[in-house]
Design a protein around this motif. Structure first.
Motif, PDB file in Angstrom:
ATOM      1  N   GLN A  13      16.755 -22.245   5.976  1.00  0.00           N
ATOM      2  CA  GLN A  13      17.039 -22.625   7.351  1.00  0.00           C
ATOM      3  C   GLN A  13      16.540 -21.555   8.321  1.00  0.00           C
ATOM      4  O   GLN A  13      16.420 -20.379   7.955  1.00  0.00           O
ATOM      5  CB  GLN A  13      18.548 -22.826   7.536  1.00  0.00           C
ATOM      6  N   PRO A  14      16.257 -21.956   9.553  1.00  0.00           N
ATOM      7  CA  PRO A  14      15.878 -20.962  10.566  1.00  0.00           C
ATOM      8  C   PRO A  14      16.929 -19.863  10.667  1.00  0.00           C
ATOM      9  O   PRO A  14      18.139 -20.140  10.642  1.00  0.00           O
ATOM     10  CB  PRO A  14      15.810 -21.788  11.852  1.00  0.00           C
ATOM     11  N   GLY A  15      16.438 -18.626  10.764  1.00  0.00           N
ATOM     12  CA  GLY A  15      17.326 -17.474  10.789  1.00  0.00           C
ATOM     13  C   GLY A  15      17.635 -16.902   9.424  1.00  0.00           C
ATOM     14  O   GLY A  15      18.214 -15.810   9.325  1.00  0.00           O
ATOM     15  N   GLY A  16      17.250 -17.607   8.395  1.00  0.00           N
ATOM     16  CA  GLY A  16      17.526 -17.157   7.034  1.00  0.00           C
ATOM     17  C   GLY A  16      16.503 -16.147   6.531  1.00  0.00           C
ATOM     18  O   GLY A  16      15.602 -15.724   7.261  1.00  0.00           O
ATOM     19  N   SER A  17      16.675 -15.771   5.259  1.00  0.00           N
ATOM     20  CA  SER A  17      15.824 -14.759   4.642  1.00  0.00           C
ATOM     21  C   SER A  17      15.318 -15.228   3.289  1.00  0.00           C
ATOM     22  O   SER A  17      15.969 -16.040   2.613  1.00  0.00           O
ATOM     23  CB  SER A  17      16.608 -13.453   4.441  1.00  0.00           C
ATOM     24  N   LEU A  18      14.161 -14.707   2.910  1.00  0.00           N
ATOM     25  CA  LEU A  18      13.600 -14.905   1.582  1.00  0.00           C
ATOM     26  C   LEU A  18      12.903 -13.620   1.177  1.00  0.00           C
ATOM     27  O   LEU A  18      12.398 -12.880   2.034  1.00  0.00           O
ATOM     28  CB  LEU A  18      12.582 -16.042   1.553  1.00  0.00           C
ATOM     29  N   ARG A  19      12.831 -13.398  -0.131  1.00  0.00           N
ATOM     30  CA  ARG A  19      12.089 -12.258  -0.648  1.00  0.00           C
ATOM     31  C   ARG A  19      11.031 -12.764  -1.627  1.00  0.00           C
ATOM     32  O   ARG A  19      11.377 -13.345  -2.657  1.00  0.00           O
ATOM     33  CB  ARG A  19      13.011 -11.269  -1.353  1.00  0.00           C
ATOM     34  N   LEU A  20       9.789 -12.535  -1.283  1.00  0.00           N
ATOM     35  CA  LEU A  20       8.692 -12.912  -2.157  1.00  0.00           C
ATOM     36  C   LEU A  20       8.316 -11.743  -3.061  1.00  0.00           C
ATOM     37  O   LEU A  20       8.403 -10.579  -2.640  1.00  0.00           O
ATOM     38  CB  LEU A  20       7.470 -13.331  -1.345  1.00  0.00           C
ATOM     39  N   SER A  21       7.882 -12.072  -4.256  1.00  0.00           N
ATOM     40  CA  SER A  21       7.404 -11.070  -5.205  1.00  0.00           C
ATOM     41  C   SER A  21       6.006 -11.450  -5.684  1.00  0.00           C
ATOM     42  O   SER A  21       5.678 -12.637  -5.763  1.00  0.00           O
ATOM     43  CB  SER A  21       8.335 -10.984  -6.418  1.00  0.00           C
ATOM     44  N   CYS A  22       5.235 -10.447  -6.014  1.00  0.00           N
ATOM     45  CA  CYS A  22       3.904 -10.665  -6.589  1.00  0.00           C
ATOM     46  C   CYS A  22       3.735  -9.705  -7.760  1.00  0.00           C
ATOM     47  O   CYS A  22       3.681  -8.483  -7.560  1.00  0.00           O
ATOM     48  CB  CYS A  22       2.823 -10.431  -5.548  1.00  0.00           C
ATOM     49  N   ALA A  23       3.680 -10.264  -8.951  1.00  0.00           N
ATOM     50  CA  ALA A  23       3.480  -9.467 -10.163  1.00  0.00           C
ATOM     51  C   ALA A  23       1.985  -9.361 -10.440  1.00  0.00           C
ATOM     52  O   ALA A  23       1.287 -10.379 -10.538  1.00  0.00           O
ATOM     53  CB  ALA A  23       4.187 -10.127 -11.340  1.00  0.00           C
ATOM     54  N   ALA A  24       1.504  -8.133 -10.557  1.00  0.00           N
ATOM     55  CA  ALA A  24       0.075  -7.879 -10.714  1.00  0.00           C
ATOM     56  C   ALA A  24      -0.242  -7.340 -12.102  1.00  0.00           C
ATOM     57  O   ALA A  24       0.563  -6.626 -12.703  1.00  0.00           O
ATOM     58  CB  ALA A  24      -0.396  -6.887  -9.659  1.00  0.00           C
ATOM     59  N   SER A  25      -1.428  -7.663 -12.589  1.00  0.00           N
ATOM     60  CA  SER A  25      -1.901  -7.140 -13.872  1.00  0.00           C
ATOM     61  C   SER A  25      -3.426  -7.164 -13.892  1.00  0.00           C
ATOM     62  O   SER A  25      -4.065  -7.829 -13.078  1.00  0.00           O
ATOM     63  CB  SER A  25      -1.348  -7.973 -15.032  1.00  0.00           C
ATOM     64  N   GLY A  26      -3.989  -6.392 -14.817  1.00  0.00           N
ATOM     65  CA  GLY A  26      -5.438  -6.387 -14.998  1.00  0.00           C
ATOM     66  C   GLY A  26      -6.184  -5.360 -14.181  1.00  0.00           C
ATOM     67  O   GLY A  26      -7.421  -5.337 -14.205  1.00  0.00           O
ATOM     68  N   PHE A  27      -5.457  -4.504 -13.468  1.00  0.00           N
ATOM     69  CA  PHE A  27      -6.094  -3.430 -12.708  1.00  0.00           C
ATOM     70  C   PHE A  27      -5.067  -2.320 -12.511  1.00  0.00           C
ATOM     71  O   PHE A  27      -3.880  -2.496 -12.809  1.00  0.00           O
ATOM     72  CB  PHE A  27      -6.625  -3.937 -11.374  1.00  0.00           C
ATOM     73  N   THR A  28      -5.538  -1.194 -11.977  1.00  0.00           N
ATOM     74  CA  THR A  28      -4.637  -0.052 -11.775  1.00  0.00           C
ATOM     75  C   THR A  28      -3.876  -0.264 -10.472  1.00  0.00           C
ATOM     76  O   THR A  28      -4.310   0.145  -9.385  1.00  0.00           O
ATOM     77  CB  THR A  28      -5.424   1.256 -11.735  1.00  0.00           C
ATOM     78  N   PHE A  29      -2.748  -0.891 -10.603  1.00  0.00           N
ATOM     79  CA  PHE A  29      -1.966  -1.305  -9.433  1.00  0.00           C
ATOM     80  C   PHE A  29      -1.587  -0.116  -8.565  1.00  0.00           C
ATOM     81  O   PHE A  29      -1.617  -0.215  -7.335  1.00  0.00           O
ATOM     82  CB  PHE A  29      -0.716  -2.042  -9.905  1.00  0.00           C
ATOM     83  N   SER A  30      -1.236   0.992  -9.175  1.00  0.00           N
ATOM     84  CA  SER A  30      -0.739   2.148  -8.422  1.00  0.00           C
ATOM     85  C   SER A  30      -1.798   2.762  -7.523  1.00  0.00           C
ATOM     86  O   SER A  30      -1.469   3.614  -6.685  1.00  0.00           O
ATOM     87  CB  SER A  30      -0.192   3.195  -9.380  1.00  0.00           C
ATOM     88  N   ARG A  31      -3.044   2.351  -7.672  1.00  0.00           N
ATOM     89  CA  ARG A  31      -4.124   2.861  -6.819  1.00  0.00           C
ATOM     90  C   ARG A  31      -4.621   1.811  -5.837  1.00  0.00           C
ATOM     91  O   ARG A  31      -5.574   2.063  -5.102  1.00  0.00           O
ATOM     92  CB  ARG A  31      -5.295   3.345  -7.678  1.00  0.00           C
ATOM     93  N   ALA A  32      -3.976   0.666  -5.810  1.00  0.00           N
ATOM     94  CA  ALA A  32      -4.505  -0.466  -5.053  1.00  0.00           C
ATOM     95  C   ALA A  32      -3.782  -0.698  -3.743  1.00  0.00           C
ATOM     96  O   ALA A  32      -2.545  -0.708  -3.687  1.00  0.00           O
ATOM     97  CB  ALA A  32      -4.426  -1.735  -5.896  1.00  0.00           C
ATOM     98  N   TYR A  33      -4.558  -0.903  -2.697  1.00  0.00           N
ATOM     99  CA  TYR A  33      -4.015  -1.422  -1.451  1.00  0.00           C
ATOM    100  C   TYR A  33      -3.723  -2.902  -1.675  1.00  0.00           C
ATOM    101  O   TYR A  33      -4.533  -3.607  -2.251  1.00  0.00           O
ATOM    102  CB  TYR A  33      -5.041  -1.249  -0.326  1.00  0.00           C
ATOM    103  N   MET A  34      -2.566  -3.364  -1.226  1.00  0.00           N
ATOM    104  CA  MET A  34      -2.157  -4.751  -1.460  1.00  0.00           C
ATOM    105  C   MET A  34      -1.784  -5.424  -0.147  1.00  0.00           C
ATOM    106  O   MET A  34      -1.325  -4.775   0.794  1.00  0.00           O
ATOM    107  CB  MET A  34      -0.974  -4.807  -2.419  1.00  0.00           C
ATOM    108  N   CYS A  35      -1.970  -6.729  -0.110  1.00  0.00           N
ATOM    109  CA  CYS A  35      -1.704  -7.498   1.100  1.00  0.00           C
ATOM    110  C   CYS A  35      -0.945  -8.790   0.797  1.00  0.00           C
ATOM    111  O   CYS A  35      -0.978  -9.285  -0.333  1.00  0.00           O
ATOM    112  CB  CYS A  35      -3.011  -7.898   1.791  1.00  0.00           C
ATOM    113  N   TRP A  36      -0.326  -9.306   1.821  1.00  0.00           N
ATOM    114  CA  TRP A  36       0.200 -10.670   1.839  1.00  0.00           C
ATOM    115  C   TRP A  36      -0.508 -11.418   2.961  1.00  0.00           C
ATOM    116  O   TRP A  36      -0.649 -10.904   4.068  1.00  0.00           O
ATOM    117  CB  TRP A  36       1.694 -10.697   2.100  1.00  0.00           C
TER     118      TRP A  36
END
Length: 116
Positions: A13-36
């Motif tokens: 509903q309007p005013g509510g909250s959600l939390r999206l997640s993105c699980a990554a694999s196949g590259f060095t995640f800790s060195r990667a700039y990430m976007c939504w």
């Protein structure tokens, strides 16, 4: 190969909250700039937020500043998008993105619908 898997979308509903997640694999995640990104029906895909590899720096679209928070857990190869005070105009498919020089990787997207 690079894989990005989003989760956490849904109907809220309007005013509510959600939390999206993105699980990554196949590259060095800790060195990667990430976007939504997001894409609403009939509109172009737009950048919502980005985060540096260490999480020290973030940037946001003006339309979500002060309401959305991007974060990451490098130990779990996951990037998050906390969405608060949601509005109907936030309704879209949300995509995780890994921009790499010469190419760009995308998840399959997760639908977020804000409606009463």
């Amino acid at each position: 190969q690079v894989q990005l898997v989003e989760s956490g979308g849904g109907l809220v509903q309007p005013g509510g909250s959600l939390r999206l997640s993105c699980a990554a694999s196949g590259f060095t995640f800790s060195r990667a700039y990430m976007c939504w990104y997001r894409q609403a029906p009939g509109k172009e895909r737009e950048l919502v937020a980005g985060i540096t590899s260490t999480g020290d720096d973030t940037n946001y679209a003006d339309s979500v500043k002060g309401r959305f928070i991007i974060s990451r857990d490098n130990a779990k190869n996951t990037v998050f998008l906390q969405m608060n005070s949601l509005k109907p105009e936030d309704t879209a498919v949300y995509y995780c993105n890994f921009p790499r020089s010469g190419t760009s990787y995308w998840g399959q997207g997760t639908q977020v619908t804000v409606s009463s």
